[in-house]
Write an enzyme that holds these catalytic residues in place. Structure first.
Site, mmCIF file in Angstrom:
data_model
loop_
_atom_site.group_PDB
_atom_site.id
_atom_site.type_symbol
_atom_site.label_atom_id
_atom_site.label_comp_id
_atom_site.label_asym_id
_atom_site.label_seq_id
_atom_site.Cartn_x
_atom_site.Cartn_y
_atom_site.Cartn_z
ATOM 1 N N ASP A 1 -51.847 -57.562 -45.817
ATOM 2 C CA ASP A 1 -53.052 -57.706 -44.998
ATOM 3 C C ASP A 1 -53.030 -56.752 -43.804
ATOM 4 O O ASP A 1 -53.902 -56.793 -42.952
ATOM 5 C CB ASP A 1 -53.260 -59.155 -44.547
ATOM 6 C CG ASP A 1 -52.165 -59.675 -43.644
ATOM 7 O OD1 ASP A 1 -51.292 -58.898 -43.196
ATOM 8 O OD2 ASP A 1 -52.165 -60.890 -43.364
ATOM 9 N N HIS B 1 -55.213 -64.469 -43.826
ATOM 10 C CA HIS B 1 -55.642 -65.818 -43.431
ATOM 11 C C HIS B 1 -56.913 -66.236 -44.166
ATOM 12 O O HIS B 1 -57.821 -66.827 -43.592
ATOM 13 C CB HIS B 1 -55.827 -65.897 -41.915
ATOM 14 C CG HIS B 1 -54.647 -65.372 -41.176
ATOM 15 N ND1 HIS B 1 -53.469 -66.070 -41.046
ATOM 16 C CD2 HIS B 1 -54.445 -64.186 -40.551
ATOM 17 C CE1 HIS B 1 -52.597 -65.346 -40.354
ATOM 18 N NE2 HIS B 1 -53.169 -64.201 -40.057
ATOM 19 N N GLU C 1 -44.611 -56.295 -40.056
ATOM 20 C CA GLU C 1 -45.372 -55.921 -41.256
ATOM 21 C C GLU C 1 -44.603 -54.873 -42.057
ATOM 22 O O GLU C 1 -44.464 -54.979 -43.276
ATOM 23 C CB GLU C 1 -46.755 -55.383 -40.884
ATOM 24 C CG GLU C 1 -47.686 -56.383 -40.240
ATOM 25 C CD GLU C 1 -48.350 -57.361 -41.210
ATOM 26 O OE1 GLU C 1 -48.070 -57.317 -42.427
ATOM 27 O OE2 GLU C 1 -49.158 -58.171 -40.730
ATOM 28 N N ASP D 1 -47.408 -65.529 -44.961
ATOM 29 C CA ASP D 1 -47.676 -65.878 -43.565
ATOM 30 C C ASP D 1 -46.854 -67.106 -43.170
ATOM 31 O O ASP D 1 -46.247 -67.143 -42.093
ATOM 32 C CB ASP D 1 -49.167 -66.141 -43.365
ATOM 33 C CG ASP D 1 -49.502 -66.463 -41.925
ATOM 34 O OD1 ASP D 1 -49.313 -65.578 -41.061
ATOM 35 O OD2 ASP D 1 -49.937 -67.600 -41.644
ATOM 36 N N ASP E 1 -46.107 -60.112 -45.478
ATOM 37 C CA ASP E 1 -46.806 -60.359 -44.223
ATOM 38 C C ASP E 1 -45.799 -60.377 -43.089
ATOM 39 O O ASP E 1 -44.622 -60.693 -43.280
ATOM 40 C CB ASP E 1 -47.561 -61.691 -44.264
ATOM 41 C CG ASP E 1 -48.640 -61.799 -43.183
ATOM 42 O OD1 ASP E 1 -49.009 -60.759 -42.597
ATOM 43 O OD2 ASP E 1 -49.102 -62.914 -42.923
ATOM 44 N N GLY E 2 -46.284 -60.001 -41.919
ATOM 45 C CA GLY E 2 -45.498 -60.066 -40.705
ATOM 46 C C GLY E 2 -46.267 -60.840 -39.663
ATOM 47 O O GLY E 2 -47.496 -60.925 -39.712
#
Length: 155
Positions: free
Chosen positions: A76, A131, A54, A141, A16-17
Site C-alpha cells: 500500500d 486499510h 515499508e 498491517d 506493510d509498514g
C-alpha cells in the site's frame, strides 16, 4: 543477471509498514503465499520512520526466498510502488541519489539493498489500497502494529 522464467517458482508477497509517531517505534509485516501455503513474518525498530518500515518489510520478505522467483509484490506504499513502476529509482541513481529538485534521497541504504534483491528475483510491484478490504494487506498491517506493541511493551 538473466532469469529463466520457465524454471522459476511463482509466489505472492503482501507487505506493510507502520510507525507510532513518525519517527518513532515502527513495525513491519509480510505474508508470503506459495501454492496456497502462507508464511507470516514481522519485526520492528524502536526509532524509525514509516517509509523505512515499508521498505524493510519488502526486503525481509524477499530475503526469505531461497532461490530466484517470480514475485507479485503487493504494497500500500505509493512511495515504494511508484519508485519502481515510474522509474524513479533509475533517475535517483543517475542524479547521484538525489531527486530532480536536488534534495537527497532518504533511506539510500534500504533502497540499495532492495535494488540488489530485485536483481535476484523478477518482482512486479502492485499498489493496493491500504486499510481497505484487502485481507492480506490488513493482515500485514496487523502484524506491523503487533510488532510495534511488542517493542513498546519491552520499554
Amino acid at each position: 543477471m538473466h532469469i529463466d522464467r520457465q524454471t522459476l517458482q511463482e509466489l505472492e508477497i503482501y507487505t506493510d509498514g507502520a510507525c507510532s509517531g513518525n519517527p518513532g517505534p515502527g513495525g513491519w509485516g509480510a505474508v508470503l503465499i506459495y501454492r496456497g501455503i502462507e508464511k507470516e513474518i514481522s519485526g520492528g525498530a524502536l526509532q524509525t520512520t514509516n517509509n523505512r518500515m515499508e521498505l524493510y518489510a519488502i526486503i525481509a520478505a524477499l530475503k526469505e526466498l531461497k532461490r530466484p522467483c517470480i514475485v507479485k509484490l503487493y504494497s500500500d506504499s505509493a512511495y515504494v510502488v511508484n519508485a519502481f513502476q515510474n522509474g524513479w529509482i533509475q533517475n535517483w541513481q543517475k542524479l547521484g541519489w538525489r531527486k530532480a529538485d536536488g534534495k537527497a534521497i532518504l533511506n539510500i541504504d534500504l533502497w540499495q539493498e532492495l535494488i540488489s534483491l530485485t536483481r535476484e528475483h523478477q518482482v512486479q510491484f502492485i499498489k493496493v489500497k491500504g486499510h481497505a478490504d484487502n485481507l492480506y494487506n490488513n493482515r500485514c498491517d496487523f502484524l506491523a502494529r503487533n510488532a510495534i506493541q511488542k517493542l513498546t511493551d519491552k520499554v
